[in-house]
Design an enzyme around this catalytic site. Structure first.
Site, PDB file in Angstrom:
ATOM      1  N   HIS A 150       0.856  -1.177   0.000  1.00  0.00           N
ATOM      2  CA  HIS A 150       0.000   0.000   0.000  1.00  0.00           C
ATOM      3  C   HIS A 150       0.901   1.238   0.000  1.00  0.00           C
ATOM      4  CE1 HIS A 150      -0.297   0.569   4.663  1.00  0.00           C
ATOM      5  NE2 HIS A 150       0.817  -0.002   4.333  1.00  0.00           N
ATOM      6  N   ASP A 209       5.891  -4.617   7.192  1.00  0.00           N
ATOM      7  CA  ASP A 209       4.709  -3.816   7.477  1.00  0.00           C
ATOM      8  C   ASP A 209       3.643  -4.762   8.030  1.00  0.00           C
ATOM      9  OD1 ASP A 209       2.287  -2.517   7.381  1.00  0.00           O
ATOM     10  OD2 ASP A 209       2.525  -1.782   5.326  1.00  0.00           O
ATOM     11  N   GLN A 260      -1.703  -5.236   8.754  1.00  0.00           N
ATOM     12  CA  GLN A 260      -2.826  -6.162   8.624  1.00  0.00           C
ATOM     13  C   GLN A 260      -2.612  -7.466   9.380  1.00  0.00           C
ATOM     14  OE1 GLN A 260      -5.680  -5.341   7.241  1.00  0.00           O
ATOM     15  NE2 GLN A 260      -4.910  -3.335   6.623  1.00  0.00           N
ATOM     16  N   LYS A 311      -5.874  -0.954  14.204  1.00  0.00           N
ATOM     17  CA  LYS A 311      -6.268  -2.164  13.469  1.00  0.00           C
ATOM     18  C   LYS A 311      -6.317  -3.392  14.373  1.00  0.00           C
ATOM     19  CE  LYS A 311      -4.339  -0.405   9.131  1.00  0.00           C
ATOM     20  NZ  LYS A 311      -5.549  -0.035   8.398  1.00  0.00           N
ATOM     21  N   CYS A 329      -5.838   2.425  -1.079  1.00  0.00           N
ATOM     22  CA  CYS A 329      -4.498   3.019  -0.912  1.00  0.00           C
ATOM     23  C   CYS A 329      -3.428   2.087  -1.460  1.00  0.00           C
ATOM     24  CB  CYS A 329      -4.217   3.362   0.555  1.00  0.00           C
ATOM     25  SG  CYS A 329      -5.324   4.607   1.226  1.00  0.00           S
TER      26      CYS A 329
END
Length: 404
Positions: free
Chosen positions: A121, A198, A201, A224, A362
């Site tokens: 993203h 990253d 998620q 998140k 994104c």
């Protein structure tokens, strides 16, 4: 076994109607809803603890400092980091990546290369583009196949002595692909490259063990993982954090200041300028404790069940096209139906009380890869149910009838 009904009772926001229908919230990839204990932790801070941290000798300041640092310890344990000072609090995942990429501007040379994957993203692309622009380094892209899986052979061929950093997501927000980050890290280290993972998620959906992965940097975002917005954490190996220059100046990131020279604080405060999101930091501990009380193994098993059921039921709809069909996926489904624009589908689903994400998420390069303007994305959390999946399926059918 999870008691989903009991879990749902802990989320006040889920018990409301939207446009005359009970809310079905399936935009968890963007942000998860917050359990009452997290909301209470924020309220308790402002009602009983509000004070600045690390700089006061009075009772409230000490109390707030202790609570904030207890949260850092919770994050350390959650990520299985060796040292408390390897956990840097940030505003979120984006700031964490920017912190690292900004630091690498001073370490990169014009002959160096940075690798990102084709499924990142924007937050894991743009900071690296900026670092390359200012240093003269080159940005290379690890390709993916039509299923939305990284081409690992191509990745190996891209690695060289010039590779200094590899930045990849653990789980794709747009496709749900779970990347083989341990293998990615092993290969990068053979080329003496650092790796940033990253974890925006992966935080709410899987175990994270930075020591087992041998990650050099790993980022998570509080909102998140059932926590507040405006708070996140960066794990960095001590040796790497010491190499990077400070990201921002002011507040507690200094050791001494004069008009002639400033010296910097030790880790982790070297990277924590200014007054942080104290309430968010404290409530992040509550969110992680809440998630761990449920048990990540239970969460993963249940969300996989939802993913399989939703995929099976949506696949029965004529014209259904899934975008991202990796063999190893998290509970994220991106799809299109015939020639219907995802925005139009999303608007009708909203009128039926169903919240999904539409657009490029994104991640415009991902959409370009599939030659589409965007997708409809249903992303699941531990409080979602099969009945809500059924509502989604019926909603998609109804929207299809209206728009065809």
């Amino acid at each position: 076994m999870l008691n989903v009904s009991k879990i749902r009772q802990q989320f006040p926001i889920l018990h409301q109607e939207v446009n005359g229908y009970p809310l079905v919230y399936l935009d968890n990839g963007a942000t998860t809803q917050k359990p009452k204990v997290v909301i209470d932790a924020i309220q308790r801070y402002y009602e009983m603890q509000n004070s600045n941290i690390h700089r006061g000798v009075h009772y409230l300041s000490q109390l707030a400092t202790d609570e904030y640092e207890a949260s850092r310890e919770t994050v350390r344990k959650h990520l299985n980091a060796d040292h408390l000072h390897e956990i840097i609090f940030t505003k979120g995942n984006t700031e964490a990546i920017n912190l690292v990429a900004n630091g690498f501007r001073a370490l990169l040379a014009s002959t160096d290369e940075v690798l990102v994957s084709a499924m990142e993203h924007h937050s894991n692309i743009v900071p690296w583009q900026m670092a390359c622009e200012s240093s003269g380094a080159s940005l290379k892209v690890i390709p993916m196949n039509s299923k939305g899986e990284l081409d690992m052979k191509a990745y190996e061929s891209l690695l060289s002595n010039n590779t200094k950093v590899v930045a990849v997501n653990h789980i794709s927000n747009a496709l749900g692909t779970i990347n083989p980050v341990k293998e990615i890290i092993q290969l990068a280290h053979q080329a003496s490259a650092a790796v940033l993972v990253d974890g925006a998620q992966s935080g709410p959906h899987s175990h994270i063990d930075v020591k087992d992965l041998d990650a050099d940097f790993y980022c998570i975002s509080g909102h998140k993982i059932y926590g507040p917005t405006g708070i996140g954490a960066l794990y960095g190996k001590e040796e790497w954090l010491n190499k990077l220059p400070p990201y921002q100046g002011g507040g507690e990131m200094i050791a001494t200041v004069s008009f002639k020279e400033t010296t910097y604080a030790t880790l982790p405060h070297k990277f924590e300028a200014g007054t942080p999101n104290i309430a968010g930091g404290i409530a992040l501990k509550t969110a992680i404790d809440w998630l761990n009380d449920i048990g990540l193994d239970n969460v993963m098993a249940y969300e996989n069940e939802l993913l399989e059921y939703a995929t099976q039921e949506l696949a029965k709809i004529e014209g259904m096209r899934f975008i991202g069909t990796a063999s190893n996926k998290a509970a994220v489904i991106s799809f299109l139906v015939g020639d219907i624009h995802p925005y139009d589908m999303g608007m009708i689903l909203d009128k039926l009380g169903i919240a999904v994400r539409t657009g490029h998420h994104c991640a415009q390069p991902v959409m370009d890869e599939f030659c589409i303007p965007g997708t409809i994305r249903a992303s699941f959390a531990v409080y979602n149910t099969k009945e809500e999946v059924d509502r989604l399926v019926e909603g998609v059918k109804k929207a299809q009838q209206m728009l065809s």
